[in-house]
Design a protein around this motif. Structure first.
Motif, mmCIF file in Angstrom:
data_model
loop_
_atom_site.group_PDB
_atom_site.id
_atom_site.type_symbol
_atom_site.label_atom_id
_atom_site.label_comp_id
_atom_site.label_asym_id
_atom_site.label_seq_id
_atom_site.Cartn_x
_atom_site.Cartn_y
_atom_site.Cartn_z
ATOM 1 N N LYS A 1 0.845 -1.191 0.000
ATOM 2 C CA LYS A 1 0.000 0.000 0.000
ATOM 3 C C LYS A 1 0.884 1.245 0.000
ATOM 4 N N ASP A 2 0.246 2.378 -0.241
ATOM 5 C CA ASP A 2 0.933 3.669 -0.139
ATOM 6 C C ASP A 2 0.403 4.358 1.108
ATOM 7 N N THR A 3 1.293 4.629 2.057
ATOM 8 C CA THR A 3 0.875 5.130 3.371
ATOM 9 C C THR A 3 1.425 6.529 3.637
ATOM 10 N N LEU A 4 0.981 7.111 4.736
ATOM 11 C CA LEU A 4 1.502 8.423 5.168
ATOM 12 C C LEU A 4 3.001 8.355 5.430
ATOM 13 N N LYS A 5 3.446 7.205 5.930
ATOM 14 C CA LYS A 5 4.884 7.003 6.163
ATOM 15 C C LYS A 5 5.647 7.110 4.835
ATOM 16 N N ARG B 1 8.967 10.189 0.848
ATOM 17 C CA ARG B 1 9.079 10.843 -0.472
ATOM 18 C C ARG B 1 9.457 12.314 -0.319
ATOM 19 N N ASN B 2 8.839 12.980 0.665
ATOM 20 C CA ASN B 2 9.163 14.394 0.897
ATOM 21 C C ASN B 2 10.632 14.557 1.283
ATOM 22 N N LYS B 3 11.132 13.629 2.105
ATOM 23 C CA LYS B 3 12.553 13.672 2.488
ATOM 24 C C LYS B 3 13.450 13.444 1.279
ATOM 25 N N LEU B 4 13.055 12.498 0.411
ATOM 26 C CA LEU B 4 13.826 12.221 -0.802
ATOM 27 C C LEU B 4 13.875 13.469 -1.687
#
Length: 213
Positions: free
Chosen positions: A2-6, A11-14
């Protein structure tokens, strides 16, 4: 998977890492923030999906390092509805980035196993390139030419002439050129016969193989 908030946080950090490395195009960074890279990898790599690293995807191919994907995409200077030819579909991650920028994407893959797997994955994820083609990337796609941009995601010992001829005037070809190590090279078509060439640093790619089908 799944795609989660984690995953979203990772992704934002990347995107922050890529920004620190010199990626400035906000639309490209937005694509990195939005596309679930972990879904393009085997589940065993899920925990590492948002590291700035390449990973194997089968058929002796890799999913490119996110920095490389962002760097090549930034060089294309994509505008909405630009027609882009991608040589080397691979996992489909680069394709997804191009689609996020609202390009019309034609993509060619020469490894049958990967072609089948990725085409199925696009359908499942509702990614809609104009066409996914099994074939020889060296030849390009003359029937759909000319293109606003062409991106090659494998190392080419030399620049395939058909790709140069399939660029629009003003179009951009981004290609890693070399054998052991590649130099990222940008060709901009200035006129029917004139191309501007820029060399933009060393990278490592799997080889672009000719006539392997």
């Amino acid at each position: 998977m799944k795609d989660t908030l984690k995953h979203n946080g990772m992704r934002n950090k990347l995107a922050d890492v890529l920004s620190a490395k010199g990626i400035t195009d906000t639309k490209v960074l937005d694509a990195i923030k939005n596309i679930p890279r972990h879904l393009f990898l085997d589940s065993g790599f899920e925990d590492h999906a948002y590291q700035d690293k390449a990973f194997p995807i089968g058929a002796e191919q890799t999913i490119s390092q996110p920095y490389t994907v962002a760097f090549q995409t930034e060089l294309l200077k994509i505008k909405p509805n630009d027609t882009i030819l991608e040589i080397g579909t691979g996992s489909g991650y680069q394709t997804a980035v191009l689609l996020h920028l609202r390009a019309k994407v034609f993509t060619i893959e020469r490894q049958r196993e990967l072609f089948k797997k990725t085409k199925l994955f696009f359908t499942k994820m509702n990614y809609r390139p104009k066409k996914v083609i099994f074939g020889d990337g060296y030849k390009g796609l003359p029937q759909q030419a000319p293109f606003d941009g062409i991106i090659v995601t494998a190392g080419a010992p030399e620049v395939p002439k058909p790709l140069m001829s399939q660029l629009k005037v003003g179009g951009r070809l981004v290609i890693p050129v070399g054998v052991e190590e590649q130099v990222m090279t940008l060709f901009t078509r200035k006129s029917e016969k004139e191309f501007e060439k820029q060399e933009l640093g060393s990278f490592r790619f799997v080889p672009l193989l000719e006539n392997k089908n």
